[in-house]
Scaffold this motif. Structure first.
Motif, PDB file in Angstrom:
ATOM      1  N   ILE A 142     -61.624  -0.496  39.598  1.00 40.72           N
ATOM      2  CA  ILE A 142     -62.171   0.149  40.797  1.00 40.72           C
ATOM      3  C   ILE A 142     -62.483   1.604  40.508  1.00 40.72           C
ATOM      4  O   ILE A 142     -63.582   2.094  40.812  1.00 40.72           O
ATOM      5  N   GLU A 143     -61.530   2.322  39.909  1.00 34.44           N
ATOM      6  CA  GLU A 143     -61.772   3.725  39.583  1.00 34.44           C
ATOM      7  C   GLU A 143     -62.926   3.869  38.596  1.00 34.44           C
ATOM      8  O   GLU A 143     -63.760   4.775  38.726  1.00 34.44           O
ATOM      9  N   LYS A 144     -63.012   2.980  37.615  1.00 32.96           N
ATOM     10  CA  LYS A 144     -64.103   3.036  36.637  1.00 32.96           C
ATOM     11  C   LYS A 144     -65.460   2.871  37.315  1.00 32.96           C
ATOM     12  O   LYS A 144     -66.398   3.648  37.070  1.00 32.96           O
ATOM     13  N   HIS A 145     -65.588   1.853  38.166  1.00 35.93           N
ATOM     14  CA  HIS A 145     -66.879   1.573  38.810  1.00 35.93           C
ATOM     15  C   HIS A 145     -67.290   2.719  39.737  1.00 35.93           C
ATOM     16  O   HIS A 145     -68.461   3.128  39.746  1.00 35.93           O
ATOM     17  N   PHE A 146     -66.344   3.221  40.520  1.00 37.62           N
ATOM     18  CA  PHE A 146     -66.688   4.312  41.436  1.00 37.62           C
ATOM     19  C   PHE A 146     -66.978   5.612  40.680  1.00 37.62           C
ATOM     20  O   PHE A 146     -67.833   6.399  41.102  1.00 37.62           O
ATOM     21  N   LEU A 147     -66.279   5.843  39.562  1.00 35.37           N
ATOM     22  CA  LEU A 147     -66.573   7.027  38.756  1.00 35.37           C
ATOM     23  C   LEU A 147     -67.979   6.961  38.171  1.00 35.37           C
ATOM     24  O   LEU A 147     -68.726   7.951  38.200  1.00 35.37           O
ATOM     25  N   ARG A 148     -68.335   5.809  37.618  1.00 32.32           N
ATOM     26  CA  ARG A 148     -69.686   5.664  37.049  1.00 32.32           C
ATOM     27  C   ARG A 148     -70.751   5.956  38.091  1.00 32.32           C
ATOM     28  O   ARG A 148     -71.732   6.666  37.830  1.00 32.32           O
ATOM     29  N   HIS A 149     -70.559   5.390  39.284  1.00 34.74           N
ATOM     30  CA  HIS A 149     -71.548   5.593  40.333  1.00 34.74           C
ATOM     31  C   HIS A 149     -71.570   7.048  40.806  1.00 34.74           C
ATOM     32  O   HIS A 149     -72.640   7.629  41.009  1.00 34.74           O
ATOM     33  N   LEU A 150     -70.392   7.639  40.967  1.00 34.07           N
ATOM     34  CA  LEU A 150     -70.305   9.029  41.417  1.00 34.07           C
ATOM     35  C   LEU A 150     -70.976   9.972  40.421  1.00 34.07           C
ATOM     36  O   LEU A 150     -71.694  10.898  40.824  1.00 34.07           O
ATOM     37  N   LEU A 151     -70.758   9.736  39.136  1.00 32.58           N
ATOM     38  CA  LEU A 151     -71.316  10.602  38.097  1.00 32.58           C
ATOM     39  C   LEU A 151     -72.773  10.287  37.799  1.00 32.58           C
ATOM     40  O   LEU A 151     -73.406  10.976  37.004  1.00 32.58           O
ATOM     41  N   GLN A 152     -73.303   9.232  38.425  1.00 30.31           N
ATOM     42  CA  GLN A 152     -74.699   8.822  38.259  1.00 30.31           C
ATOM     43  C   GLN A 152     -75.030   8.554  36.788  1.00 30.31           C
ATOM     44  O   GLN A 152     -76.047   9.008  36.258  1.00 30.31           O
ATOM     45  N   LEU A 153     -74.159   7.801  36.131  1.00 28.76           N
ATOM     46  CA  LEU A 153     -74.373   7.473  34.731  1.00 28.76           C
ATOM     47  C   LEU A 153     -75.355   6.311  34.605  1.00 28.76           C
ATOM     48  O   LEU A 153     -75.184   5.275  35.240  1.00 28.76           O
ATOM     49  N   ASP A 154     -76.339   6.482  33.768  1.00 26.61           N
ATOM     50  CA  ASP A 154     -77.280   5.416  33.468  1.00 26.61           C
ATOM     51  C   ASP A 154     -76.540   4.253  32.819  1.00 26.61           C
ATOM     52  O   ASP A 154     -75.509   4.436  32.158  1.00 26.61           O
ATOM     53  N   ALA A 155     -77.063   3.049  33.007  1.00 22.77           N
ATOM     54  CA  ALA A 155     -76.407   1.856  32.472  1.00 22.77           C
ATOM     55  C   ALA A 155     -76.251   1.910  30.957  1.00 22.77           C
ATOM     56  O   ALA A 155     -75.356   1.262  30.392  1.00 22.77           O
ATOM     57  N   SER A 156     -77.095   2.686  30.281  1.00 25.33           N
ATOM     58  CA  SER A 156     -77.026   2.787  28.821  1.00 25.33           C
ATOM     59  C   SER A 156     -75.919   3.728  28.357  1.00 25.33           C
ATOM     60  O   SER A 156     -75.593   3.756  27.160  1.00 25.33           O
ATOM     61  N   LEU A 157     -75.328   4.497  29.258  1.00 23.21           N
ATOM     62  CA  LEU A 157     -74.307   5.465  28.891  1.00 23.21           C
ATOM     63  C   LEU A 157     -72.904   4.904  29.104  1.00 23.21           C
ATOM     64  O   LEU A 157     -72.651   4.238  30.106  1.00 23.21           O
ATOM     65  N   PRO A 158     -71.981   5.182  28.184  1.00 19.78           N
ATOM     66  CA  PRO A 158     -70.599   4.770  28.403  1.00 19.78           C
ATOM     67  C   PRO A 158     -69.922   5.707  29.397  1.00 19.78           C
ATOM     68  O   PRO A 158     -70.380   6.835  29.603  1.00 19.78           O
ATOM     69  N   LEU A 159     -68.841   5.243  30.008  1.00 23.45           N
ATOM     70  CA  LEU A 159     -67.977   6.129  30.779  1.00 23.45           C
ATOM     71  C   LEU A 159     -67.009   6.725  29.766  1.00 23.45           C
ATOM     72  O   LEU A 159     -66.137   6.017  29.248  1.00 23.45           O
ATOM     73  N   PRO A 160     -67.133   8.018  29.430  1.00 19.37           N
ATOM     74  CA  PRO A 160     -66.411   8.575  28.279  1.00 19.37           C
ATOM     75  C   PRO A 160     -64.963   8.955  28.592  1.00 19.37           C
ATOM     76  O   PRO A 160     -64.546  10.105  28.421  1.00 19.37           O
TER      77      PRO A 160
END
Length: 237
Positions: A142-160
């Motif tokens: 849950i935290e991973k998915h919401f962080l990705r969306h909040l940070l507006q990371l493109d699908a090609s980018l990892p969550l670092p």
């Protein structure tokens, strides 16, 4: 060929390669560049030498594309010590209608969010607080998915970020003991470990409760051996 090469590595090494590749080749949003600039520790890094932070989001639902983060809790751990003095708890301004079902669970109503921080402020505080640290969460997807969306990371980018998931750590123990369908709710797992009751579904209380559970799980998993990051990451997958 490149994909197979990544797969032969430990996930930490794989993740750091992907981070470096993204940093060199991809346009990264300026607001989260600091996260990409921090290298990953080696798998044999002692947990006692790393900075960790427990993270919890209370949200209006489970879909980051439709729902919002309503509150955030964080607390630092420098194994084996959790620093309550470092604890942070924020409410977040929301333009959504707060549904009665979620309000019953987390007790967050529209009046609670008045005076909360903005989305921009939330990003700033999360980047500063998480950068260069190992992130601990219970049910971390849950935290991973919401962080990705909040940070507006493109699908090609990892969550670092490196995550250790107390839910998956407990599941690994139960699997080893032959328990096929364990109850992995935070309240239940804490009860099984002999930890005291707490106020569930409050971001501040949840991070403290998760931090306590994490310390208990590491002690149980590692016994008398110094805990290393790599094996805990593998158990969290």
């Amino acid at each position: 060929m490149k994909v197979n090469w990544f797969r032969r590595q430990h996930p930490l090494q794989n993740g750091d390669q992907l981070r470096c590749h993204a940093l060199a080749k991809s346009p990264i949003p300026a607001h989260c560049l600091e996260l990409f600039q921090k290298s990953y520790p080696a798998p044999n890094s002692p947990l006692s030498e790393l900075k960790c932070v427990v993270l919890d989001f209370e949200t209006s639902g489970l879909d980051p594309k439709q729902d919002e983060i309503l509150s955030v809790g964080m607390v630092d751990i420098h194994y084996p010590v959790m620093s309550l003095a470092s604890a942070q708890h924020y409410y977040v301004q929301s333009e959504q209608v707060i549904h009665s079902k979620t309000a019953v669970i987390n007790h967050i109503v529209p009046e609670t969010l008045i005076g909360g921080i903005s989305r921009h402020q939330l990003i700033e505080r999360l980047v500063v607080s998480l950068s260069g640290k190992v992130v601990i969460a219970h049910g971390a997807e849950i935290e991973k998915h919401f962080l990705r969306h909040l940070l507006q990371l493109d699908a090609s980018l990892p969550l670092p970020l490196i995550f250790l998931d107390t839910l998956r750590l407990e599941r690994s123990l139960m699997k080893y003991r032959g328990v096929m369908y364990p109850d992995l709710r935070l309240t239940h797992v804490r009860q099984q470990k002999g930890l005291p009751p707490y106020l569930a579904h409050n971001a501040f209380a949840d991070v403290v409760a998760t931090g306590e559970l994490f310390l208990a799980l590491v002690e149980e998993i590692c016994a008398d051996k110094p805990p290393l990051l790599g094996p805990l990451v593998l158990r969290s997958l």
